[in-house]
Scaffold this motif. Structure first.
Motif, PDB file in Angstrom:
ATOM      1  N   SER A 146      63.631  66.986 123.208  1.00  0.00           N
ATOM      2  CA  SER A 146      63.036  68.031 122.395  1.00  0.00           C
ATOM      3  C   SER A 146      62.775  67.437 121.028  1.00  0.00           C
ATOM      4  N   ALA A 147      61.522  67.497 120.631  1.00  0.00           N
ATOM      5  CA  ALA A 147      61.144  66.888 119.355  1.00  0.00           C
ATOM      6  C   ALA A 147      61.552  67.765 118.193  1.00  0.00           C
ATOM      7  N   LYS A 148      61.688  69.043 118.467  1.00  0.00           N
ATOM      8  CA  LYS A 148      61.883  69.999 117.382  1.00  0.00           C
ATOM      9  C   LYS A 148      63.337  70.169 116.994  1.00  0.00           C
ATOM     10  N   GLY A 172      48.776  69.120 121.912  1.00  0.00           N
ATOM     11  CA  GLY A 172      49.807  70.149 121.783  1.00  0.00           C
ATOM     12  C   GLY A 172      51.154  69.805 122.405  1.00  0.00           C
ATOM     13  N   VAL A 173      51.284  68.619 123.018  1.00  0.00           N
ATOM     14  CA  VAL A 173      52.559  68.279 123.667  1.00  0.00           C
ATOM     15  C   VAL A 173      53.631  67.832 122.667  1.00  0.00           C
ATOM     16  N   GLY A 174      53.210  67.550 121.427  1.00  0.00           N
ATOM     17  CA  GLY A 174      54.204  67.228 120.402  1.00  0.00           C
ATOM     18  C   GLY A 174      54.198  65.772 119.933  1.00  0.00           C
ATOM     19  N   LYS A 175      53.107  65.085 120.120  1.00  0.00           N
ATOM     20  CA  LYS A 175      53.035  63.674 119.715  1.00  0.00           C
ATOM     21  C   LYS A 175      53.261  63.513 118.204  1.00  0.00           C
ATOM     22  N   SER A 176      52.517  64.284 117.434  1.00  0.00           N
ATOM     23  CA  SER A 176      52.635  64.143 115.978  1.00  0.00           C
ATOM     24  C   SER A 176      54.000  64.621 115.489  1.00  0.00           C
ATOM     25  N   ARG A 191      50.374  71.531 114.810  1.00  0.00           N
ATOM     26  CA  ARG A 191      49.924  72.913 114.847  1.00  0.00           C
ATOM     27  C   ARG A 191      50.422  73.576 116.130  1.00  0.00           C
ATOM     28  N   GLU A 192      50.761  74.827 115.994  1.00  0.00           N
ATOM     29  CA  GLU A 192      51.213  75.622 117.141  1.00  0.00           C
ATOM     30  C   GLU A 192      50.072  75.694 118.159  1.00  0.00           C
ATOM     31  N   ILE A 193      50.431  75.618 119.442  1.00  0.00           N
ATOM     32  CA  ILE A 193      49.375  75.711 120.450  1.00  0.00           C
ATOM     33  C   ILE A 193      48.933  77.162 120.596  1.00  0.00           C
ATOM     34  N   GLY A 200      46.634  72.996 123.425  1.00  0.00           N
ATOM     35  CA  GLY A 200      46.585  72.526 122.046  1.00  0.00           C
ATOM     36  C   GLY A 200      45.166  72.616 121.528  1.00  0.00           C
ATOM     37  N   MET A 201      45.019  72.429 120.228  1.00  0.00           N
ATOM     38  CA  MET A 201      43.686  72.589 119.640  1.00  0.00           C
ATOM     39  C   MET A 201      43.201  71.326 118.943  1.00  0.00           C
ATOM     40  N   HIS A 202      43.682  70.192 119.397  1.00  0.00           N
ATOM     41  CA  HIS A 202      43.258  68.914 118.820  1.00  0.00           C
ATOM     42  C   HIS A 202      43.465  68.841 117.311  1.00  0.00           C
ATOM     43  N   THR A 203      44.740  68.884 116.956  1.00  0.00           N
ATOM     44  CA  THR A 203      45.100  68.805 115.556  1.00  0.00           C
ATOM     45  C   THR A 203      44.877  67.388 115.031  1.00  0.00           C
ATOM     46  N   THR A 204      45.233  66.409 115.832  1.00  0.00           N
ATOM     47  CA  THR A 204      44.971  65.019 115.460  1.00  0.00           C
ATOM     48  C   THR A 204      43.570  64.695 115.956  1.00  0.00           C
ATOM     49  N   THR A 205      42.699  64.284 115.023  1.00  0.00           N
ATOM     50  CA  THR A 205      41.301  64.128 115.431  1.00  0.00           C
ATOM     51  C   THR A 205      40.845  62.676 115.487  1.00  0.00           C
ATOM     52  N   ASP A 220      49.103  56.951 117.094  1.00  0.00           N
ATOM     53  CA  ASP A 220      48.958  58.369 117.415  1.00  0.00           C
ATOM     54  C   ASP A 220      47.504  58.579 117.825  1.00  0.00           C
ATOM     55  N   THR A 221      47.299  59.265 118.918  1.00  0.00           N
ATOM     56  CA  THR A 221      45.930  59.483 119.388  1.00  0.00           C
ATOM     57  C   THR A 221      45.678  60.973 119.513  1.00  0.00           C
ATOM     58  N   PRO A 222      44.428  61.393 119.395  1.00  0.00           N
ATOM     59  CA  PRO A 222      44.131  62.795 119.663  1.00  0.00           C
ATOM     60  C   PRO A 222      44.478  63.095 121.110  1.00  0.00           C
ATOM     61  N   GLY A 223      44.880  64.313 121.401  1.00  0.00           N
ATOM     62  CA  GLY A 223      45.260  64.678 122.765  1.00  0.00           C
ATOM     63  C   GLY A 223      44.143  64.353 123.744  1.00  0.00           C
ATOM     64  N   ILE A 224      44.526  63.822 124.877  1.00  0.00           N
ATOM     65  CA  ILE A 224      43.527  63.460 125.878  1.00  0.00           C
ATOM     66  C   ILE A 224      43.415  64.588 126.883  1.00  0.00           C
TER      67      ILE A 224
HETATM   68  N1  LIG Z   1      59.800  74.274 120.978  1.00  0.00           N
HETATM   69  C1  LIG Z   1      59.305  73.067 120.755  1.00  0.00           C
HETATM   70  N2  LIG Z   1      58.112  72.942 120.111  1.00  0.00           N
HETATM   71  C2  LIG Z   1      57.634  71.705 119.905  1.00  0.00           C
HETATM   72  C3  LIG Z   1      58.324  70.541 120.344  1.00  0.00           C
HETATM   73  N3  LIG Z   1      57.559  69.469 120.010  1.00  0.00           N
HETATM   74  C4  LIG Z   1      56.470  69.937 119.389  1.00  0.00           C
HETATM   75  N4  LIG Z   1      56.502  71.291 119.314  1.00  0.00           N
HETATM   76  C5  LIG Z   1      55.469  72.176 118.718  1.00  0.00           C
HETATM   77  O1  LIG Z   1      54.273  72.059 119.474  1.00  0.00           O
HETATM   78  C6  LIG Z   1      53.124  72.227 118.624  1.00  0.00           C
HETATM   79  C7  LIG Z   1      52.146  71.079 118.821  1.00  0.00           C
HETATM   80  O2  LIG Z   1      52.723  69.871 118.368  1.00  0.00           O
HETATM   81  P1  LIG Z   1      51.870  68.645 117.795  1.00  0.00           P
HETATM   82  O3  LIG Z   1      52.866  67.604 117.384  1.00  0.00           O
HETATM   83  O4  LIG Z   1      50.879  69.095 116.802  1.00  0.00           O
HETATM   84  O5  LIG Z   1      51.104  68.175 119.120  1.00  0.00           O
HETATM   85  P2  LIG Z   1      50.143  66.910 119.326  1.00  0.00           P
HETATM   86  O6  LIG Z   1      50.530  66.333 120.640  1.00  0.00           O
HETATM   87  O7  LIG Z   1      50.198  66.013 118.156  1.00  0.00           O
HETATM   88  O8  LIG Z   1      48.710  67.617 119.452  1.00  0.00           O
HETATM   89  P3  LIG Z   1      47.242  67.005 119.124  1.00  0.00           P
HETATM   90  O9  LIG Z   1      47.312  66.367 117.768  1.00  0.00           O
HETATM   91  O10 LIG Z   1      46.337  68.196 119.172  1.00  0.00           O
HETATM   92  O11 LIG Z   1      46.938  66.008 120.212  1.00  0.00           O
HETATM   93  C8  LIG Z   1      53.677  72.320 117.206  1.00  0.00           C
HETATM   94  O12 LIG Z   1      53.725  73.689 116.846  1.00  0.00           O
HETATM   95  C9  LIG Z   1      55.068  71.762 117.306  1.00  0.00           C
HETATM   96  O13 LIG Z   1      55.944  72.301 116.341  1.00  0.00           O
HETATM   97  C10 LIG Z   1      59.569  70.708 121.019  1.00  0.00           C
HETATM   98  O14 LIG Z   1      60.256  69.763 121.457  1.00  0.00           O
HETATM   99  N5  LIG Z   1      60.006  71.993 121.193  1.00  0.00           N
END
Ligand SMILES: Nc1nc2c(ncn2[C@@H]2O[C@H](COP(=O)(O)OP(=O)(O)OP(=O)(O)O)[C@@H](O)[C@H]2O)c(=O)[nH]1
Ligand SMILES: [Mg+2]
Ligand SMILES: [Zn+2]
Length: 299
Positions: A146-148, A172-176, A191-193, A200-205, A220-224
Motif C-alpha cells: 500500500s503506497a498510502k 491511477g494505480v499509484g505510480k506517482s 489525483r484521485e481516480i 485514472g485520469m492521466h495525471t502524469t502526462t 515515471d510514465t503516464p498510465g498505459i
Molecule cells: N487507498 C490507497 N490509495 C492509493 C494508494 N496508492 C495510490 N493511491 C491513490 O490513488 C490515486 C492515484 O494515484 P497516482 O499516484 O496519481 O496514480 P498514477 O499511477 O501516477 O496515475 P497516472 O499519473 O494518471 O498514470 C491517488 O488519489 C492516490 O492517493 C494506496 O496504496 N492505497
C-alpha cells in the motif's frame, strides 16, 4: 524540449537538431527518456541533441490503434516495476501478460507490485492472492503493498538502489504516489481516480526520470491503457511466456503455434492445468493481434 542531465550534473534544456526526426521514422519519438545523447551548442548558447547512443534496451508500445508507428516508452532500464491494482482501477491479467511478454522480449527483469491493498475487501484480497500466486509460480516476484499507508516500504527502496527502474501500470494505480514516498522532494502530481469510471485520469502526462537521493533513477510514465506488443513474430510470442515456452519443446511440430495442432504439448498442459487458462488466453490474444494486424486497447 528535453531536459538533459550532463556528466557534470547540470540540467540543460535541449531541442532536437534540424532533421533529426527523419532518421527514425518508425518511432513517434526519436529520443526517449533514458537515452544517452550528445549535445551541441550553437553560437547563441542553445543546446541541441545531435546524436543518440545505441540503446542497451528499450521498451515500446504502438502509438495508436491504426498507426504502424511505435512509441518508445523508456530506454536503458535495469528493471521494470509493474504496478497492478485489482480494483480502483481494475488491471486485467491480459494487460499484465502483455506487459510481461514485452519486458521478457527485451530481457528486462520485472517485479509485480499489487498496490492499494488497504482499500480492498475480502474478495479483492483473495483475488490479489490468487494472481500473485499465479505469477510467482511462473517465476515473477510479487509483492502486495500500500503506497498510502504508513506501511514500511524500505524493501522497495533497496530494490531501487543504484538501478534505473521503469515504473509502469494503468493510470491511477499509484505510480506517482509511490515515487513521492521514495523521492520526497519530487512532488509528483497525484489525483484521485474518477468514482464514476473507476479509472485514472492521466495525471502524469509525460515520462520523466527522477533521481533517487541514495543513488539510482526512477522513470515515471503516464498510465498505459493498452500495450501493443511490437516487433514480435508469431512463432516468437511463446518464447515470452516462460511456462508456455517450457512445454512447447514437447510439441510434435517445431513450428507449432499451440492453437489446434495435433500433438501440441501446450494444449495438453492447459488441459492439465499446468498452464493457466488466463495466461494461455493472453498468449492467443497477442497471436491474434499479429494475424489480423489489429490493435486492441480494451483489456
Ligand atoms: N487507498 C490507497 N490509495 C492509493 C494508494 N496508492 C495510490 N493511491 C491513490 O490513488 C490515486 C492515484 O494515484 P497516482 O499516484 O496519481 O496514480 P498514477 O499511477 O501516477 O496515475 P497516472 O499519473 O494518471 O498514470 C491517488 O488519489 C492516490 O492517493 C494506496 O496504496 N492505497
Ligand atoms: Mg502519475
Ligand atoms: Zn504446441
Amino acid at each position: 524540449m528535453f531536459q538533459i542531465k550532463t556528466e557534470d550534473n547540470r540540467l540543460i534544456d535541449a531541442k532536437l537538431k534540424g532533421n533529426f526526426r527523419l532518421k527514425d521514422i518508425k518511432s513517434t519519438n526519436p529520443v526517449s527518456v533514458g537515452d544517452f545523447v550528445l549535445l551541441e551548442e550553437n553560437p547563441e548558447g542553445a543546446a541541441f541533441i545531435c546524436e543518440i547512443e545505441d540503446r542497451r534496451n528499450y521498451i515500446v508500445r504502438r502509438s495508436s490503434n491504426l498507426s504502424k508507428q511505435s512509441h518508445v516508452i523508456a530506454a536503458n532500464v535495469d528493471q521494470a516495476f509493474l504496478i497492478v491494482t485489482i480494483n480502483y482501477p481494475i488491471t486485467t491479467p491480459t494487460f499484465i501478460d502483455r506487459f510481461l511478454a514485452t519486458t521478457e522480449a527485451y530481457r528486462i527483469p520485472t517485479i509485480l507490485f499489487f498496490n492499494k491493498i488497504d482499500r480492498y475487501n475480502y474478495e479483492d484480497r483473495e483475488y490479489a492472492d490468487a494472481l500473485a500466486h499465479l505469477y510467482e509460480t511462473i517465476g515473477y516476484t510479487c509483492y502486495k503493498i500500500s503506497a498510502k499507508e504508513t506501511e514500511d516500504l524500505s524493501f522497495m527502496q533497496e530494490l531501487l538502489q543504484d538501478k534505473t527502474t521503469l515504473i509502469s501500470g494503468h493510470s491511477g494505480v499509484g505510480k506517482s504516489t509511490l515515487i513521492n514516498r521514495f523521492v520526497p522532494g519530487s512532488r509528483q502530481k497525484t489525483r484521485e481516480i474518477s468514482d464514476y469510471h473507476n479509472k485514472g485520469m492521466h495525471t502524469t502526462t509525460f515520462s520523466e526520470m527522477i533521481e533517487i537521493p541514495g543513488g539510482g533513477y526512477i522513470i515515471d510514465t503516464p498510465g498505459i491503457k493498452g500495450f501493443g506488443v511490437f516487433d514480435m513474430e508469431g512463432i516468437e510470442i511463446s518464447h515470452y511466456f516462460p511456462e508456455i515456452f517450457q512445454f512447447s519443446h514437447n510439441c510434435k511440430f517445431n513450428n507449432c503455434t499451440h492453437r489446434r495442432e495435433p500433438g501440441c504439448a501446450v494444449l495438453k498442459a492447459v488441459e492439465d492445468h499446468y498452464v493457466s487458462e488466463s495466461r494461455y488466453k493472453s498468449y492467443l490474444n497477442i497471436l491474434e493481434d499479429k494475424n489480423d494486424g489489429k490493435y486492441r486497447d480494451a483489456y
